[in-house]
Design a protein around this motif. Sequence first.
Motif, PDB file in Angstrom:
ATOM      1  N   THR A   1       0.827  -1.183   0.070  1.00  0.00           N
ATOM      2  CA  THR A   1      -0.003   0.049  -0.190  1.00  0.00           C
ATOM      3  C   THR A   1       0.855   1.185   0.036  1.00  0.00           C
ATOM      4  O   THR A   1       0.665   2.235  -0.785  1.00  0.00           O
ATOM      5  CB  THR A   1      -0.941  -0.007   1.138  1.00  0.00           C
ATOM      6  N   CYS A   2       1.834   1.182   0.714  1.00  0.00           N
ATOM      7  CA  CYS A   2       2.873   2.430   0.951  1.00  0.00           C
ATOM      8  C   CYS A   2       3.442   2.708  -0.601  1.00  0.00           C
ATOM      9  O   CYS A   2       3.568   3.715  -1.089  1.00  0.00           O
ATOM     10  CB  CYS A   2       3.819   2.401   1.940  1.00  0.00           C
ATOM     11  N   GLN A   3       3.865   1.597  -1.187  1.00  0.00           N
ATOM     12  CA  GLN A   3       4.581   1.440  -2.354  1.00  0.00           C
ATOM     13  C   GLN A   3       3.575   2.319  -3.640  1.00  0.00           C
ATOM     14  O   GLN A   3       3.852   3.159  -4.311  1.00  0.00           O
ATOM     15  CB  GLN A   3       5.027   0.409  -2.901  1.00  0.00           C
ATOM     16  N   GLN A   4       2.391   1.863  -3.365  1.00  0.00           N
ATOM     17  CA  GLN A   4       1.265   2.434  -4.370  1.00  0.00           C
ATOM     18  C   GLN A   4       1.178   3.908  -4.041  1.00  0.00           C
ATOM     19  O   GLN A   4       0.929   4.584  -4.952  1.00  0.00           O
ATOM     20  CB  GLN A   4       0.279   1.557  -4.058  1.00  0.00           C
ATOM     21  N   LEU A   5       1.129   4.245  -2.801  1.00  0.00           N
ATOM     22  CA  LEU A   5       0.845   5.604  -2.563  1.00  0.00           C
ATOM     23  C   LEU A   5       2.135   6.415  -3.024  1.00  0.00           C
ATOM     24  O   LEU A   5       1.929   7.838  -3.338  1.00  0.00           O
ATOM     25  CB  LEU A   5       0.568   5.965  -1.037  1.00  0.00           C
ATOM     26  N   LEU A   6       3.232   5.902  -2.947  1.00  0.00           N
ATOM     27  CA  LEU A   6       4.534   6.497  -3.333  1.00  0.00           C
ATOM     28  C   LEU A   6       4.393   6.661  -4.899  1.00  0.00           C
ATOM     29  O   LEU A   6       4.867   7.908  -5.376  1.00  0.00           O
ATOM     30  CB  LEU A   6       5.697   5.958  -2.739  1.00  0.00           C
ATOM     31  N   GLN A   7       4.049   5.848  -5.542  1.00  0.00           N
ATOM     32  CA  GLN A   7       3.886   5.993  -6.987  1.00  0.00           C
ATOM     33  C   GLN A   7       2.864   6.975  -7.275  1.00  0.00           C
ATOM     34  O   GLN A   7       3.214   7.658  -8.183  1.00  0.00           O
ATOM     35  CB  GLN A   7       3.468   4.516  -7.323  1.00  0.00           C
ATOM     36  N   LEU A   8       1.754   6.979  -6.733  1.00  0.00           N
ATOM     37  CA  LEU A   8       0.880   7.950  -7.049  1.00  0.00           C
ATOM     38  C   LEU A   8       1.354   9.340  -6.811  1.00  0.00           C
ATOM     39  O   LEU A   8       1.117  10.303  -7.520  1.00  0.00           O
ATOM     40  CB  LEU A   8      -0.475   7.547  -6.430  1.00  0.00           C
TER      41      LEU A   8
ATOM     42  N   VAL B   1       3.815  10.691  -9.391  1.00  0.00           N
ATOM     43  CA  VAL B   1       3.257  10.840 -10.814  1.00  0.00           C
ATOM     44  C   VAL B   1       2.559  12.152 -10.854  1.00  0.00           C
ATOM     45  O   VAL B   1       2.655  13.007 -11.598  1.00  0.00           O
ATOM     46  CB  VAL B   1       2.285   9.686 -11.162  1.00  0.00           C
ATOM     47  N   ASP B   2       1.428  12.423  -9.990  1.00  0.00           N
ATOM     48  CA  ASP B   2       0.699  13.710  -9.975  1.00  0.00           C
ATOM     49  C   ASP B   2       0.420  14.016  -8.503  1.00  0.00           C
ATOM     50  O   ASP B   2      -0.466  13.669  -8.030  1.00  0.00           O
ATOM     51  CB  ASP B   2      -0.593  13.493 -10.858  1.00  0.00           C
ATOM     52  N   LEU B   3       1.037  15.116  -8.055  1.00  0.00           N
ATOM     53  CA  LEU B   3       1.091  15.474  -6.695  1.00  0.00           C
ATOM     54  C   LEU B   3      -0.281  15.959  -6.363  1.00  0.00           C
ATOM     55  O   LEU B   3      -0.947  15.952  -5.334  1.00  0.00           O
ATOM     56  CB  LEU B   3       2.219  16.588  -6.427  1.00  0.00           C
ATOM     57  N   VAL B   4      -0.722  16.863  -7.321  1.00  0.00           N
ATOM     58  CA  VAL B   4      -2.052  17.669  -6.857  1.00  0.00           C
ATOM     59  C   VAL B   4      -3.146  16.613  -6.805  1.00  0.00           C
ATOM     60  O   VAL B   4      -4.024  16.641  -6.016  1.00  0.00           O
ATOM     61  CB  VAL B   4      -2.447  18.662  -7.923  1.00  0.00           C
ATOM     62  N   GLU B   5      -3.259  15.586  -7.905  1.00  0.00           N
ATOM     63  CA  GLU B   5      -4.394  14.574  -7.971  1.00  0.00           C
ATOM     64  C   GLU B   5      -4.140  13.551  -6.586  1.00  0.00           C
ATOM     65  O   GLU B   5      -5.258  13.274  -6.393  1.00  0.00           O
ATOM     66  CB  GLU B   5      -4.210  13.716  -9.243  1.00  0.00           C
ATOM     67  N   PHE B   6      -2.834  13.397  -6.289  1.00  0.00           N
ATOM     68  CA  PHE B   6      -2.700  12.529  -4.926  1.00  0.00           C
ATOM     69  C   PHE B   6      -3.337  13.247  -3.881  1.00  0.00           C
ATOM     70  O   PHE B   6      -4.121  12.597  -3.318  1.00  0.00           O
ATOM     71  CB  PHE B   6      -1.020  12.480  -4.847  1.00  0.00           C
TER      72      PHE B   6
END
Length: 122
Positions: free
Chosen positions: A99-106, A109-114
């Motif tokens: 889950t943490c790896q997925q969050l780091l990936q998001l 990619v796009d800080l605002v959308e995250f």
Amino acid sequence: MQEVRVQCNWGQWTAVQEMHQLLCAGFVTKACTPDSTQRVSDLILEKRFITFDELENATGLSCGTLHTIIHQDLKMKKICAQWVPHSLTIVQKQKHVETCQQLLQLFSVDLVEFFEHLITVN
């Protein structure tokens, strides 16, 4: 050995533990059997918000015996009125890493959308 039932709440629990240790030093508790431990575990997993009083009524075990089973045998503690395992299993730890790896990936990619899609709970 005579059973002594103690009605307790969390604030009084330390004194009860100390008294229990003094009274029962060297004695093996007969109520802490694998069968009773499994029964308590099943009740807690069935209803995470179960109270000590409800456990006492359902099992017939004393407050001290329940405390020993829950905290020492099952290694659980109560957080926000819900019983949870004290330590995570290997599968749970791996899920947290994924889950943490997925969050780091998001995040990369796009800080605002995250931050628009991130939900936090206190």
